[in-house]
Design a protein around this motif. Structure first.
Motif, PDB file in Angstrom:
ATOM      1  N   GLN A   1      -7.433  -1.514  -0.398  1.00 25.77           N
ATOM      2  CA  GLN A   1      -9.248  -0.588   0.053  1.00 25.77           C
ATOM      3  C   GLN A   1     -10.514  -1.608  -0.205  1.00 25.77           C
ATOM      4  OE1 GLN A   1      -7.213   3.530  -1.783  1.00 25.77           O
ATOM      5  NE2 GLN A   1      -8.121   3.330   0.405  1.00 25.77           N
ATOM      6  N   PHE A   2     -11.328  -1.777  -0.152  1.00 26.49           N
ATOM      7  CA  PHE A   2     -12.473  -2.348  -0.742  1.00 26.49           C
ATOM      8  C   PHE A   2     -13.867  -1.991   0.102  1.00 26.49           C
ATOM      9  CE2 PHE A   2     -10.867  -5.125   2.659  1.00 26.49           C
ATOM     10  CZ  PHE A   2     -11.812  -5.243   3.384  1.00 26.49           C
ATOM     11  N   ALA A   3     -14.309  -1.614  -0.242  1.00 25.91           N
ATOM     12  CA  ALA A   3     -16.168  -1.691   0.237  1.00 25.91           C
ATOM     13  C   ALA A   3     -16.847  -2.715   0.110  1.00 25.91           C
ATOM     14  CB  ALA A   3     -16.157  -0.007   0.059  1.00 25.91           C
ATOM     15  N   TRP A   4     -17.674  -2.822   0.153  1.00 22.52           N
ATOM     16  CA  TRP A   4     -19.197  -3.442   0.132  1.00 22.52           C
ATOM     17  C   TRP A   4     -20.385  -3.724   1.079  1.00 22.52           C
ATOM     18  CZ3 TRP A   4     -15.791  -5.029   4.514  1.00 22.52           C
ATOM     19  CH2 TRP A   4     -16.719  -5.656   5.492  1.00 22.52           C
ATOM     20  N   ASN A   5     -21.528  -4.085   0.023  1.00 28.28           N
ATOM     21  CA  ASN A   5     -22.483  -3.774   0.579  1.00 28.28           C
ATOM     22  C   ASN A   5     -22.882  -1.705   0.547  1.00 28.28           C
ATOM     23  OD1 ASN A   5     -23.377  -5.367   0.836  1.00 28.28           O
ATOM     24  ND2 ASN A   5     -23.024  -7.051   2.684  1.00 28.28           N
ATOM     25  N   ASN A   6     -22.570  -0.707   0.400  1.00 30.92           N
ATOM     26  CA  ASN A   6     -22.872   0.907   0.117  1.00 30.92           C
ATOM     27  C   ASN A   6     -23.351   0.926  -1.402  1.00 30.92           C
ATOM     28  OD1 ASN A   6     -19.709   0.269   1.183  1.00 30.92           O
ATOM     29  ND2 ASN A   6     -19.827   1.823   1.711  1.00 30.92           N
ATOM     30  N   GLU A   7     -24.257   2.259  -1.006  1.00 33.21           N
ATOM     31  CA  GLU A   7     -24.629   2.961  -2.014  1.00 33.21           C
ATOM     32  C   GLU A   7     -24.122   3.817  -2.411  1.00 33.21           C
ATOM     33  OE1 GLU A   7     -28.255   2.594  -3.239  1.00 33.21           O
ATOM     34  OE2 GLU A   7     -28.660   0.959  -1.074  1.00 33.21           O
ATOM     35  N   THR A   8     -23.406   4.404  -2.186  1.00 28.92           N
ATOM     36  CA  THR A   8     -22.221   4.754  -3.056  1.00 28.92           C
ATOM     37  C   THR A   8     -20.886   5.033  -2.004  1.00 28.92           C
ATOM     38  OG1 THR A   8     -22.745   7.178  -1.878  1.00 28.92           O
ATOM     39  CG2 THR A   8     -23.643   6.740  -4.092  1.00 28.92           C
ATOM     40  N   VAL A   9     -19.668   5.099  -2.255  1.00 30.53           N
ATOM     41  CA  VAL A   9     -18.078   5.430  -1.763  1.00 30.53           C
ATOM     42  C   VAL A   9     -17.058   6.074  -2.508  1.00 30.53           C
ATOM     43  CG1 VAL A   9     -17.195   2.710  -2.853  1.00 30.53           C
ATOM     44  CG2 VAL A   9     -17.067   3.902  -0.442  1.00 30.53           C
ATOM     45  N   THR A  10     -16.681   6.374  -1.661  1.00 27.88           N
ATOM     46  CA  THR A  10     -16.328   7.450  -1.859  1.00 27.88           C
ATOM     47  C   THR A  10     -14.105   7.100  -1.098  1.00 27.88           C
ATOM     48  OG1 THR A  10     -16.708   9.407  -3.035  1.00 27.88           O
ATOM     49  CG2 THR A  10     -14.499   9.097  -2.580  1.00 27.88           C
ATOM     50  N   GLN A  11     -13.516   7.016  -2.089  1.00 31.72           N
ATOM     51  CA  GLN A  11     -11.929   6.063  -2.273  1.00 31.72           C
ATOM     52  C   GLN A  11     -10.931   6.730  -2.539  1.00 31.72           C
ATOM     53  OE1 GLN A  11     -12.014   1.837  -1.580  1.00 31.72           O
ATOM     54  NE2 GLN A  11     -13.132   1.254   0.217  1.00 31.72           N
ATOM     55  N   ASN A  12      -9.752   7.529  -1.267  1.00 27.42           N
ATOM     56  CA  ASN A  12      -9.060   7.556  -1.769  1.00 27.42           C
ATOM     57  C   ASN A  12      -7.303   7.877  -0.629  1.00 27.42           C
ATOM     58  OD1 ASN A  12     -10.004  10.020  -2.739  1.00 27.42           O
ATOM     59  ND2 ASN A  12     -10.664  10.531  -0.776  1.00 27.42           N
ATOM     60  N   GLN A  13      -6.516   7.487  -1.210  1.00 24.08           N
ATOM     61  CA  GLN A  13      -5.436   7.133  -0.842  1.00 24.08           C
ATOM     62  C   GLN A  13      -3.519   7.249  -1.590  1.00 24.08           C
ATOM     63  OE1 GLN A  13      -4.148   2.807  -2.087  1.00 24.08           O
ATOM     64  NE2 GLN A  13      -4.005   2.621   0.163  1.00 24.08           N
ATOM     65  N   ARG A  14      -2.981   7.946  -0.790  1.00 26.88           N
ATOM     66  CA  ARG A  14      -2.337   8.817  -1.093  1.00 26.88           C
ATOM     67  C   ARG A  14      -1.166   7.636  -1.445  1.00 26.88           C
ATOM     68  NH1 ARG A  14      -1.345  14.727   0.597  1.00 26.88           N
ATOM     69  NH2 ARG A  14       0.759  14.629   0.331  1.00 26.88           N
ATOM     70  N   ASN A  15      -0.223   7.926  -1.577  1.00 22.34           N
ATOM     71  CA  ASN A  15       1.058   7.456  -2.026  1.00 22.34           C
ATOM     72  C   ASN A  15       1.831   7.982  -2.413  1.00 22.34           C
ATOM     73  OD1 ASN A  15       0.214   4.546  -0.903  1.00 22.34           O
ATOM     74  ND2 ASN A  15      -0.317   4.417  -3.216  1.00 22.34           N
ATOM     75  N   ASP A  16       2.731   9.001  -1.391  1.00 23.20           N
ATOM     76  CA  ASP A  16       3.480   9.831  -1.690  1.00 23.20           C
ATOM     77  C   ASP A  16       5.414   9.863  -2.088  1.00 23.20           C
ATOM     78  OD1 ASP A  16       2.201  12.114  -1.509  1.00 23.20           O
ATOM     79  OD2 ASP A  16       2.343  12.662   0.613  1.00 23.20           O
ATOM     80  N   THR A  17       5.738   9.323  -3.553  1.00 26.72           N
ATOM     81  CA  THR A  17       6.847   8.774  -3.689  1.00 26.72           C
ATOM     82  C   THR A  17       7.564   9.953  -4.498  1.00 26.72           C
ATOM     83  OG1 THR A  17       5.969   8.069  -5.689  1.00 26.72           O
ATOM     84  CG2 THR A  17       5.896   7.078  -3.823  1.00 26.72           C
ATOM     85  N   ALA A  18       7.516  10.851  -4.048  1.00 26.93           N
ATOM     86  CA  ALA A  18       8.162  12.012  -4.536  1.00 26.93           C
ATOM     87  C   ALA A  18       9.368  11.812  -4.157  1.00 26.93           C
ATOM     88  CB  ALA A  18       7.513  13.546  -4.956  1.00 26.93           C
ATOM     89  N   ALA A  19      10.751  12.143  -5.301  1.00 32.80           N
ATOM     90  CA  ALA A  19      11.892  12.308  -4.758  1.00 32.80           C
ATOM     91  C   ALA A  19      12.062  13.671  -3.866  1.00 32.80           C
ATOM     92  CB  ALA A  19      13.120  12.608  -5.256  1.00 32.80           C
ATOM     93  N   ALA A  20      12.787  13.763  -2.593  1.00 27.90           N
ATOM     94  CA  ALA A  20      13.743  14.438  -2.087  1.00 27.90           C
ATOM     95  C   ALA A  20      14.122  15.472  -2.815  1.00 27.90           C
ATOM     96  CB  ALA A  20      14.291  14.127  -0.693  1.00 27.90           C
ATOM     97  N   PRO A  21      13.765  16.353  -2.743  1.00 29.03           N
ATOM     98  CA  PRO A  21      14.713  17.749  -3.821  1.00 29.03           C
ATOM     99  C   PRO A  21      16.138  17.717  -3.281  1.00 29.03           C
ATOM    100  CG  PRO A  21      13.212  19.268  -1.974  1.00 29.03           C
ATOM    101  CD  PRO A  21      13.299  17.765  -1.552  1.00 29.03           C
ATOM    102  N   GLY A  22      16.522  17.378  -5.387  1.00 33.20           N
ATOM    103  CA  GLY A  22      17.920  17.039  -5.218  1.00 33.20           C
ATOM    104  C   GLY A  22      18.492  15.259  -5.581  1.00 33.20           C
ATOM    105  N   PHE A  23      17.504  14.796  -5.297  1.00 31.08           N
ATOM    106  CA  PHE A  23      17.169  13.018  -5.129  1.00 31.08           C
ATOM    107  C   PHE A  23      16.534  12.936  -6.555  1.00 31.08           C
ATOM    108  CE2 PHE A  23      18.542  14.467  -1.030  1.00 31.08           C
ATOM    109  CZ  PHE A  23      19.915  13.925  -0.399  1.00 31.08           C
TER     110      PHE A  23
END
Length: 135
Positions: A23-45
């Motif tokens: 993710q990147f941003a340029w020439n912005n006054e303000t910026v909010t970036q979110n990135q979600r990487n779900d790597t939780a194990a399936a239940p029981g694993f």
């Protein structure tokens, strides 16, 4: 045919190769970036994820040949992808991935793998035992 000439473009990003997951941003006054990487194990694993994670951390110290190490890493990542993906783990796919990982470790466990460090044989035995118990 000649390769295209690389030209720097002022005022913007320039990539000279593949870019993935960034993710990147340029020439912005303000910026909010979110990135979600779900790597939780399936239940029981959860324990399987811990076991494979520990295996991946120890893999560089096992002294395997480069191709064997790459094969073990690919098989371990396949196991993790199956149990941490958005869908429920598919038993057949998970079993095949685990068998592939155990298959890469088997020559180390039997002492047949060239270049394995001292202690790697017991480490591989223990890893195979743990993976088998968690199947």
């Amino acid at each position: 045919m000649t390769d295209p000439q690389r030209q720097d473009v002022s005022g913007g990003p320039v990539f000279h190769g593949p870019v993935s997951g960034s993710q990147f941003a340029w020439n912005n006054e303000t910026v909010t970036q979110n990135q979600r990487n779900d790597t939780a194990a399936a239940p029981g694993f959860e324990e399987l994820v811990r076991c494979v994670g520990a295996l991946l951390r120890e893999l560089p110290r096992a002294g395997l040949a480069a191709q064997d190490r790459a094969d073990a890493q690919a098989a371990a990542e396949e196991v993790l992808a199956e149990v941490t993906g958005p869908d429920a783990p598919e038993p057949g796919r998970l079993r095949r991935a685990l068998n592939g990982l155990k298959g890469v470790l088997a020559p180390v466990a039997t002492g047949a793998a060239a270049g394995a460090e001292a202690g790697a044989q017991e480490w591989a035995h223990e890893a195979i035992r743990n993976l088998t118990a968690l199947m």
